[in-house]
Design a protein around this motif. Sequence first.
Motif, PDB file in Angstrom:
ATOM      1  N   ALA A 287      14.975  -5.568   5.800  1.00 20.79           N
ATOM      2  CA  ALA A 287      15.726  -4.321   5.614  1.00 20.79           C
ATOM      3  C   ALA A 287      15.562  -3.776   4.202  1.00 20.79           C
ATOM      4  CB  ALA A 287      17.198  -4.547   5.935  1.00 20.79           C
ATOM      5  N   HIS A 288      15.365  -4.650   3.206  1.00 19.18           N
ATOM      6  CA  HIS A 288      15.183  -4.195   1.829  1.00 19.18           C
ATOM      7  C   HIS A 288      13.929  -3.323   1.718  1.00 19.18           C
ATOM      8  CE1 HIS A 288      18.203  -6.608  -0.415  1.00 19.18           C
ATOM      9  NE2 HIS A 288      18.212  -7.250   0.734  1.00 19.18           N
ATOM     10  N   VAL A 289      12.852  -3.796   2.287  1.00 17.46           N
ATOM     11  CA  VAL A 289      11.588  -3.062   2.225  1.00 17.46           C
ATOM     12  C   VAL A 289      11.689  -1.784   3.054  1.00 17.46           C
ATOM     13  CG1 VAL A 289       9.106  -3.168   2.686  1.00 17.46           C
ATOM     14  CG2 VAL A 289      10.308  -5.198   1.838  1.00 17.46           C
ATOM     15  N   ASP A 290      12.228  -1.892   4.260  1.00 22.33           N
ATOM     16  CA  ASP A 290      12.370  -0.727   5.132  1.00 22.33           C
ATOM     17  C   ASP A 290      13.210   0.358   4.466  1.00 22.33           C
ATOM     18  OD1 ASP A 290      10.884  -2.076   7.030  1.00 22.33           O
ATOM     19  OD2 ASP A 290      12.618  -2.627   8.262  1.00 22.33           O
ATOM     20  N   GLU A 291      14.303  -0.051   3.829  1.00 23.52           N
ATOM     21  CA  GLU A 291      15.194   0.907   3.162  1.00 23.52           C
ATOM     22  C   GLU A 291      14.476   1.614   2.015  1.00 23.52           C
ATOM     23  OE1 GLU A 291      18.562   3.119   2.891  1.00 23.52           O
ATOM     24  OE2 GLU A 291      18.100   1.666   4.456  1.00 23.52           O
ATOM     25  N   MET A 292      13.701   0.885   1.234  1.00 20.91           N
ATOM     26  CA  MET A 292      12.991   1.495   0.106  1.00 20.91           C
ATOM     27  C   MET A 292      11.905   2.451   0.597  1.00 20.91           C
ATOM     28  SD  MET A 292      14.555   0.647  -2.589  1.00 20.91           S
ATOM     29  CE  MET A 292      16.136   0.378  -1.790  1.00 20.91           C
TER      30      MET A 292
ATOM     31  N   GLY B 234       0.816  -1.217   0.000  1.00 23.10           N
ATOM     32  CA  GLY B 234       0.000   0.000   0.000  1.00 23.10           C
ATOM     33  C   GLY B 234       0.845   1.260   0.000  1.00 23.10           C
ATOM     34  N   SER B 235       1.963   1.241   0.725  1.00 22.46           N
ATOM     35  CA  SER B 235       2.865   2.406   0.760  1.00 22.46           C
ATOM     36  C   SER B 235       3.414   2.711  -0.627  1.00 22.46           C
ATOM     37  CB  SER B 235       4.042   2.135   1.701  1.00 22.46           C
ATOM     38  OG  SER B 235       3.586   1.896   3.002  1.00 22.46           O
ATOM     39  N   PHE B 236       3.755   1.669  -1.369  1.00 26.59           N
ATOM     40  CA  PHE B 236       4.287   1.851  -2.722  1.00 26.59           C
ATOM     41  C   PHE B 236       3.178   2.246  -3.695  1.00 26.59           C
ATOM     42  CE2 PHE B 236       7.120  -1.357  -0.722  1.00 26.59           C
ATOM     43  CZ  PHE B 236       8.259  -0.579  -0.648  1.00 26.59           C
ATOM     44  N   ARG B 237       2.042   1.576  -3.602  1.00 26.82           N
ATOM     45  CA  ARG B 237       0.912   1.852  -4.503  1.00 26.82           C
ATOM     46  C   ARG B 237       0.414   3.282  -4.328  1.00 26.82           C
ATOM     47  NH1 ARG B 237      -3.039  -2.046  -3.270  1.00 26.82           N
ATOM     48  NH2 ARG B 237      -3.648  -0.621  -1.642  1.00 26.82           N
ATOM     49  N   ASN B 238       0.332   3.757  -3.078  1.00 29.08           N
ATOM     50  CA  ASN B 238      -0.149   5.114  -2.824  1.00 29.08           C
ATOM     51  C   ASN B 238       0.742   6.168  -3.476  1.00 29.08           C
ATOM     52  OD1 ASN B 238      -2.271   4.094  -1.375  1.00 29.08           O
ATOM     53  ND2 ASN B 238      -1.324   4.435   0.625  1.00 29.08           N
ATOM     54  N   LEU B 239       2.006   5.843  -3.680  1.00 28.54           N
ATOM     55  CA  LEU B 239       2.935   6.766  -4.332  1.00 28.54           C
ATOM     56  C   LEU B 239       3.093   6.441  -5.818  1.00 28.54           C
ATOM     57  CD1 LEU B 239       5.605   6.878  -1.498  1.00 28.54           C
ATOM     58  CD2 LEU B 239       4.024   8.711  -2.140  1.00 28.54           C
ATOM     59  N   ASP B 240       2.289   5.508  -6.314  1.00 26.33           N
ATOM     60  CA  ASP B 240       2.329   5.079  -7.717  1.00 26.33           C
ATOM     61  C   ASP B 240       3.719   4.574  -8.104  1.00 26.33           C
ATOM     62  OD1 ASP B 240       1.139   4.506 -10.153  1.00 26.33           O
ATOM     63  OD2 ASP B 240       1.584   6.475 -10.999  1.00 26.33           O
ATOM     64  N   VAL B 241       4.282   3.738  -7.225  1.00 27.10           N
ATOM     65  CA  VAL B 241       5.606   3.148  -7.445  1.00 27.10           C
ATOM     66  C   VAL B 241       5.444   1.635  -7.541  1.00 27.10           C
ATOM     67  CG1 VAL B 241       7.929   2.825  -6.476  1.00 27.10           C
ATOM     68  CG2 VAL B 241       6.761   5.024  -6.218  1.00 27.10           C
ATOM     69  N   PRO B 242       5.471   1.091  -8.756  1.00 33.21           N
ATOM     70  CA  PRO B 242       5.352  -0.354  -8.911  1.00 33.21           C
ATOM     71  C   PRO B 242       6.535  -1.098  -8.273  1.00 33.21           C
ATOM     72  CG  PRO B 242       5.085   0.763 -11.026  1.00 33.21           C
ATOM     73  CD  PRO B 242       5.558   1.774 -10.036  1.00 33.21           C
ATOM     74  N   VAL B 243       6.244  -2.296  -7.795  1.00 30.98           N
ATOM     75  CA  VAL B 243       7.258  -3.201  -7.261  1.00 30.98           C
ATOM     76  C   VAL B 243       7.366  -4.360  -8.233  1.00 30.98           C
ATOM     77  CG1 VAL B 243       7.830  -4.787  -5.370  1.00 30.98           C
ATOM     78  CG2 VAL B 243       6.758  -2.576  -4.861  1.00 30.98           C
TER      79      VAL B 243
END
Length: 158
Positions: free
Chosen positions: A138-143, A58-67
């Motif tokens: 840590a990968h997710v937290d860092e991003m 949701g954090s990525f989607r809300n910023l329109d940043v695909p994973v």
Amino acid sequence: MSLKIGKKAPDFTLPSTSGNNFTLSKNCKGKACIVYFYPKDFTKVCTAEACDFRDQFGSFRNLDVPVIGISRDDIPTHIKFQKEYNLPFELLSDEKGNVCNAYDALIPLIRVPKRITYFLDREHVIRAAFSDMFESKAHVDEMIKVLQSEKTKKSTNS
């Protein structure tokens, strides 16, 4: 080691769990994105990492940043992995390891993907990279930190 920050990310086309080929320059045109490489579906740390990306999606989607997740597993294995863990993002198959190699995400000799995550800006320039084979969260937290920093920069510059 990762590709250098500030360098244009290599373009690529790979088969996707969407059923279509995924081309970075086409599917993420004009969008920032997260591209993460991982060793293998259904392994303990890789599953934890995928689930962390899912849980924070949701954090990525809300910023329109695909994973986008990439490993050398084939599409049928990726589809099983995606369904079993309800992953809301595409997984790409790099069976030959060419894209992993282009992103410095391949362990020499054994040719297994490293665990490395890149944040690419809207022009697909590498703005952040994080590499740690054994620490998935840590990968997710860092991003998320990188995205929050980018959001703060934009609001300050507006």
